[in-house]
Motif scaffolding. Sequence first.
Motif, mmCIF file in Angstrom:
data_model
loop_
_atom_site.group_PDB
_atom_site.id
_atom_site.type_symbol
_atom_site.label_atom_id
_atom_site.label_comp_id
_atom_site.label_asym_id
_atom_site.label_seq_id
_atom_site.Cartn_x
_atom_site.Cartn_y
_atom_site.Cartn_z
ATOM 1 N N LYS A 34 0.827 -1.355 -0.020
ATOM 2 C CA LYS A 34 -0.087 -0.136 0.169
ATOM 3 C C LYS A 34 0.922 1.375 -0.003
ATOM 4 O O LYS A 34 1.791 1.346 0.630
ATOM 5 N N PRO A 36 0.282 5.615 -0.778
ATOM 6 C CA PRO A 36 -0.765 6.563 -1.314
ATOM 7 C C PRO A 36 -0.784 7.069 -2.760
ATOM 8 O O PRO A 36 0.437 7.304 -3.337
ATOM 9 N N ARG A 71 -5.904 11.341 -2.102
ATOM 10 C CA ARG A 71 -5.373 9.939 -2.569
ATOM 11 C C ARG A 71 -5.924 8.817 -1.741
ATOM 12 O O ARG A 71 -6.719 9.088 -0.600
ATOM 13 N N SER A 73 -4.639 5.099 0.002
ATOM 14 C CA SER A 73 -3.764 4.210 0.303
ATOM 15 C C SER A 73 -3.781 2.744 -0.299
ATOM 16 O O SER A 73 -4.945 2.093 0.431
ATOM 17 N N ALA A 183 -7.152 8.337 2.034
ATOM 18 C CA ALA A 183 -6.039 8.670 2.780
ATOM 19 C C ALA A 183 -5.464 10.145 2.571
ATOM 20 O O ALA A 183 -5.123 10.553 1.564
ATOM 21 N N ILE A 185 -3.148 12.317 3.044
ATOM 22 C CA ILE A 185 -1.488 12.424 3.377
ATOM 23 C C ILE A 185 -1.241 13.986 3.050
ATOM 24 O O ILE A 185 -1.270 14.334 1.900
#
Length: 191
Positions: A34, A36, A71, A73, A183, A185
């Motif tokens: 995984k 992102p 994003r 992940s 996700a 990030i």
Amino acid sequence: VLHIAIRNSKKLSQLIDSLLDLGRLEAGKAELHKVPINLTPLVREAIELIQPLVLKKKQNLTLQISSGLPRVSTDRDMMTRVLTNLLDNAIKFAPQEGDITCSVERKEEEMLFMVSNNGPDIPPEYRQRIFDRFTRLKDAEGIKGTGLGLAFCKLAVEAHDGRIWVETEPGGGCTFYFTLPVAEINGLLDE
């Protein structure tokens, strides 16, 4: 011709990887890589892989990707295979010159993927069973397949803490949905 050969060899490689991953996912031993990722390139890659099938059946493929998506992940390769499997099924079951739609949008803290076609509906008693290994619809006679694609999709999506299901319209057409958690990030969004 070379481009088609490369694309088809990628598809064959993905099928082999899916079969191997199916066993690992069932045993709970799959190694997910995984990271992102932006979703737009992932979806476009899946579309590119199935494009020859769409052209062969003279179907209309519509892509709808919301802008500014966060994003996700995910194991990019595995999710590309999930999307490719769902698109491949949509193509198989849609009629010649039929319509297929692939879309991605954010729904709260999840990304919602949708793949639909205007092919036959799926009877209620099969809507959960089609995600089991080797399950094929009675009406799938003459349509190539192993009955493993949707089982792989279910296990792969669930390994990413997502959900997958199908809804159908009376008189024809079905939509496969799956979700993946967002996700966040550093506030990076899909371009």
